[in-house]
Scaffold this active site. Structure first.
Site, PDB file in Angstrom:
ATOM      1  N   HIS A 259     -37.309 -55.778  30.833  1.00 42.17           N
ATOM      2  CA  HIS A 259     -39.048 -55.524  30.122  1.00 42.17           C
ATOM      3  C   HIS A 259     -38.782 -54.778  28.609  1.00 42.17           C
ATOM      4  O   HIS A 259     -38.848 -54.548  27.049  1.00 42.17           O
ATOM      5  CB  HIS A 259     -39.579 -53.969  30.877  1.00 42.17           C
ATOM      6  CG  HIS A 259     -41.023 -53.543  30.524  1.00 42.17           C
ATOM      7  ND1 HIS A 259     -42.718 -54.557  30.520  1.00 42.17           N
ATOM      8  CD2 HIS A 259     -41.410 -52.199  29.484  1.00 42.17           C
ATOM      9  CE1 HIS A 259     -42.762 -53.008  29.908  1.00 42.17           C
ATOM     10  NE2 HIS A 259     -42.326 -51.795  28.954  1.00 42.17           N
ATOM     11  N   GLU A 260     -37.606 -53.465  29.158  1.00 40.04           N
ATOM     12  CA  GLU A 260     -36.978 -52.788  27.479  1.00 40.04           C
ATOM     13  C   GLU A 260     -36.240 -53.459  26.417  1.00 40.04           C
ATOM     14  O   GLU A 260     -36.336 -53.627  25.382  1.00 40.04           O
ATOM     15  CB  GLU A 260     -36.576 -52.074  27.978  1.00 40.04           C
ATOM     16  CG  GLU A 260     -36.677 -50.780  28.795  1.00 40.04           C
ATOM     17  CD  GLU A 260     -37.921 -50.202  28.329  1.00 40.04           C
ATOM     18  OE1 GLU A 260     -38.454 -49.648  27.328  1.00 40.04           O
ATOM     19  OE2 GLU A 260     -39.654 -49.920  29.023  1.00 40.04           O
TER      20      GLU A 260
ATOM     21  N   HIS B 141     -38.784 -55.361  24.690  1.00 39.84           N
ATOM     22  CA  HIS B 141     -39.340 -54.760  23.396  1.00 39.84           C
ATOM     23  C   HIS B 141     -37.626 -54.741  21.790  1.00 39.84           C
ATOM     24  O   HIS B 141     -38.093 -54.659  20.908  1.00 39.84           O
ATOM     25  CB  HIS B 141     -39.427 -52.796  23.828  1.00 39.84           C
ATOM     26  CG  HIS B 141     -40.141 -52.567  24.346  1.00 39.84           C
ATOM     27  ND1 HIS B 141     -42.400 -53.216  23.787  1.00 39.84           N
ATOM     28  CD2 HIS B 141     -40.604 -51.971  25.609  1.00 39.84           C
ATOM     29  CE1 HIS B 141     -42.923 -52.393  24.745  1.00 39.84           C
ATOM     30  NE2 HIS B 141     -42.058 -52.391  25.811  1.00 39.84           N
TER      31      HIS B 141
ATOM     32  N   HIS C 204     -38.146 -57.339  20.023  1.00 36.79           N
ATOM     33  CA  HIS C 204     -39.204 -56.845  19.017  1.00 36.79           C
ATOM     34  C   HIS C 204     -38.651 -56.349  17.858  1.00 36.79           C
ATOM     35  O   HIS C 204     -38.855 -56.856  16.329  1.00 36.79           O
ATOM     36  CB  HIS C 204     -40.141 -56.116  19.652  1.00 36.79           C
ATOM     37  CG  HIS C 204     -41.820 -56.915  18.810  1.00 36.79           C
ATOM     38  ND1 HIS C 204     -42.666 -56.205  19.499  1.00 36.79           N
ATOM     39  CD2 HIS C 204     -42.435 -56.841  18.039  1.00 36.79           C
ATOM     40  CE1 HIS C 204     -43.729 -56.169  18.535  1.00 36.79           C
ATOM     41  NE2 HIS C 204     -44.277 -56.717  17.738  1.00 36.79           N
TER      42      HIS C 204
END
Length: 696
Positions: free
Chosen positions: A487-488, A491, A494
């Protein structure tokens, strides 16, 4: 002559002070990374003061420019202002979360109101706004590209949304409210950290820890040793708390730890957050109403994909209707299992949920975290996650020990693009400690922008609180921790793939309900055997994760999905309850919270427990009137990943399109346009319901 000597001495002292402050000189570190090895707490205040001073000089230069306002001398000049202040604030703000201490928090308490005032001095500067308005009035006639048009629109909107149109008493009130908001958000988070660090459960009788896996006991023994205590010590940090609630057979101890966790910041002491919660909600409401909005949700959602609270409630209510029957069945199944051993009148309480859920999951799928841990050794998981990015996008990671870090637990990597060009710096910080707040997050120490033909690349940080290594074992992760890593890392992609001219439009500077798409998209790989086969090997034998275990992981992926969804929806409903208010809150925080979450409740209410007082996401973490974003983005990620499932989960063409449209564009265009460009259609809730087995 004496006066001149004193003046020269003063400037010599000032120059020496600046030379000794690493923030005020040119960084000589690799890629201009923060010189953590030289930064000390006493450097922050003078550097922040100097940063504000320099930016204000830059603002005065814009305001007093004799040339007519234009895009370059006003909008771009404003965008480029405050370089030093941004540099210092990025380090300061991130260390307050990842490596804080009493001295650093004292600096924050002093500087946060001044920083808030500084920001107001810019956004409420009438002459500056007048110049912005002149340029904005020409937006239809200026020959601007998409990025330039978006920057101009955002700049104008930013001033309006920060009170530039306010006059007289309203402007004074806005200043007062924002200053108070800055102070209270800081205090709210500090209270949670201090109360969390102040609790420990020490056990010296091993018989009370029946059911606990040896690996968890070893970690608790190490914690006790580090604290100079006998036996085993359990804390409220996730790697300690969650396994205890999952495995400890002693129900009284589970209740004790559950109660401690869920009553944080409710006690009659200096860390009580009840009054702060009420005040934060009221301040945000007052600010929104000063600016002409009905409530804070209306103000916030104006700049979101959802656009208004009706759309948010529509999604949340759809999810309640879709998942609640499944969740109620899940509860009955767990209740029945518990009664097989505890008697027909046994009622499952909140401190029983993890314990009996784990037993039922093991019974149905023959799988649990302790069975999987040996295959999820942290260094191998890291190789797997980095390798996934290599396979999808061609990027590579190289550890660079010459890049200074802020704690020995932290590693720094250079990231290179598929053509070999430098892409980003990535810091990884995996384990809990006293100076780090709970949870997991991605942040940045430097953003990305382009200037004079040079692409200035970002410095990204991944911060988590994973299971620590023990004296006999490396860090062995749970399956949930593997998902959190993915999940992280989503990020971080991104941030690392940012490709914008202007920093304020770069990377994760997108609508808040779009920012969770890349992160939740990456979680899909956690149950893909082709991905697991690349790294999941037993830390002692090197044996690959057996295919039968992978099948069980996949089969169990939707276990208790109804409960999990309702839990997250309940958080979204609580968030909206706080920020759709149109009148000041003067009631009981606990009662208000219970009413807001009532339609999603499955388990009994426990007296004096409260989430609002420790719900950092919505009170101090940027998700105010935005927690629904997780579910909003989940609809998008399920739809997006369905294309990868159709074309191949490592399909390079689909990955290239995902990178180009989702990960690289930043805030240049409306995110739905970007999504449709990638997917070819707008998403519906169907892909999510199908993935979760709620719909065929």
């Amino acid at each position: 002559m004496k006066k001149l000597t004193i003046t020269l001495a003063f400037f010599c002292i000032m120059n020496m002070t600046q030379a000794q402050n690493p923030f005020l000189g040119k960084y000589t570190t690799p890629h201009g990374t923060a010189p953590f090895d030289k930064i000390k707490t006493e450097h922050f205040e003078p550097a922040l003061q100097e940063g504000m001073k320099r930016q204000m000089a830059e603002i005065y230069a814009i305001v007093n420019n004799p040339e007519a306002p234009n895009f370059k001398n006003t909008i771009v000049a404003l965008e480029k202002s405050g370089e030093l202040l941004d540099r210092v604030q990025n380090v300061f703000g991130n260390l307050l979360s990842a490596e804080t201490n009493d001295d650093l928090q004292a600096v924050a308490e002093k500087m946060m109101p001044l920083l808030s005032e500084h920001e107001n001095n810019i956004s409420l500067n009438k002459k500056l706004f007048d110049r912005v308005k002149v340029v904005y009035s020409q937006i239809g006639r200026l020959k601007l590209n998409k990025e330039e048009s978006k920057l101009l629109q955002n700049t104008y909107d930013g001033f309006v949304r920060k009170g530039a149109n306010l006059e007289g008493d309203a402007k004074v009130k806005y200043r007062e409210l924002t200053a108070e908001l800055s102070k209270l958000t800081l205090q709210y988070g500090q209270n949670i950290l201090k109360e969390t660090n102040g609790y420990e459960l020490q056990i010296t009788d091993k018989s009370k820890l029946a059911g606990m896996p040896e690996s968890i006991l070893e970690g608790a023994a190490l914690t006790a040793k580090e604290k100079g205590k006998d036996g085993w010590v359990f804390t409220l940090n996730a790697p300690s708390y969650i396994p205890f609630m999952t495995y400890c057979e002693n129900r009284d101890l589970r209740k004790e730890l559950y109660t401690a966790y869920n009553t944080l910041c409710t006690h009659n002491n200096e860390y009580n957050n009840f009054a702060i919660v009420s005040r934060l909600a009221n301040i945000r409401m007052e600010i929104a109403q000063l600016l002409g909005y009905k409530n804070y949700a209306a103000y916030t959602l104006e700049k979101r994909m959802a656009e208004n609270s009706d759309a948010v409630y529509k999604l949340l209510n759809q999810l309640v209707d879709a998942y609640k029957p499944t969740a109620e069945k899940e509860l009955r199944d767990i209740q029945n299992l518990a009664r097989e051993t505890q008697g027909s009148d046994f009622q499952v309480m909140p401190w029983d949920w993890n314990f009996y859920s784990n037993k039922l999951k093991d019974q149905k799928f023959s799988i649990n975290d302790e069975m999987l841990r040996p295959y999820f050794e942290l260094s191998k998981v890291k190789e797997g996650v980095f390798g996934l990015a290599t396979r999808l996008y061609g990027i590579t990671f190289k550890k660079n020990s010459s890049i200074p870090v802020y704690h020995p637990d932290v590693d720094a990597y250079e990231v290179f693009d598929k053509d070999g060009k430098f892409l980003a710096v990535l810091y990884t910080d995996f384990h809990p400690r006293a100076g780090k707040r709970a949870g997991a997050w991605m942040t940045q120490y430097k953003g990305q922008w382009k200037e004079n033909g040079k692409d200035s690349r970002p410095h990204i940080s991944l911060v988590m609180n994973f299971t620590k290594p023990t004296e006999s074992k490396p860090a062995l992760l749970t399956f949930d921790e593997v998902e959190t890593f993915l999940h992280e890392f989503g990020h971080s992609l991104h941030g690392m793939f940012a490709n914008s001219t202007y920093e304020s439009l770069s990377g994760t500077s997108v609508f808040w309900d779009f920012v969770e798409l890349p992160s939740q998209f990456m979680e899909n790989y956690a149950i893909e055997k082709e991905f697991l086969n690349t790294f999941a090997k037993h830390y002692q034998t090197g044996e690959e994760l057996p295919q039968e275990l992978i099948k069980r992981i996949v089969d169990a992926s939707n276990f208790n999905i109804g409960y999990a969804c309702l839990r997250q929806v309940s958080f979204g409903l609580l968030d909206m309850a706080w920020y759709t208010r149109t009148n000041p809150f003067e009631g009981n925080v606990i009662n208000y919270e219970q009413e807001a979450m009532a339609k999603t409740r499955l388990l009994p209410i426990i007296d004096n427990t409260c989430m609002s007082v420790q719900f950092s996401h919505i009170f101090s973490g940027g998700y105010s009137a935005g927690y629904y974003s997780y579910k909003w983005a989940e609809v998008l990620d399920a739809d997006a990943f369905s294309l990868f499932k159709q074309k191949g989960i490592f399909n390079k063409d689909v990955a290239a399109s995902f990178r180009e449209n989702i990960l690289s564009k930043g805030g240049t265009e409306h995110p739905m346009k970007l999504y449709v460009r990638f997917r070819g259609q707008e998403p519906t809730i169907d892909a999510l319901l199908i993935r979760n087995g709620i719909k065929e």
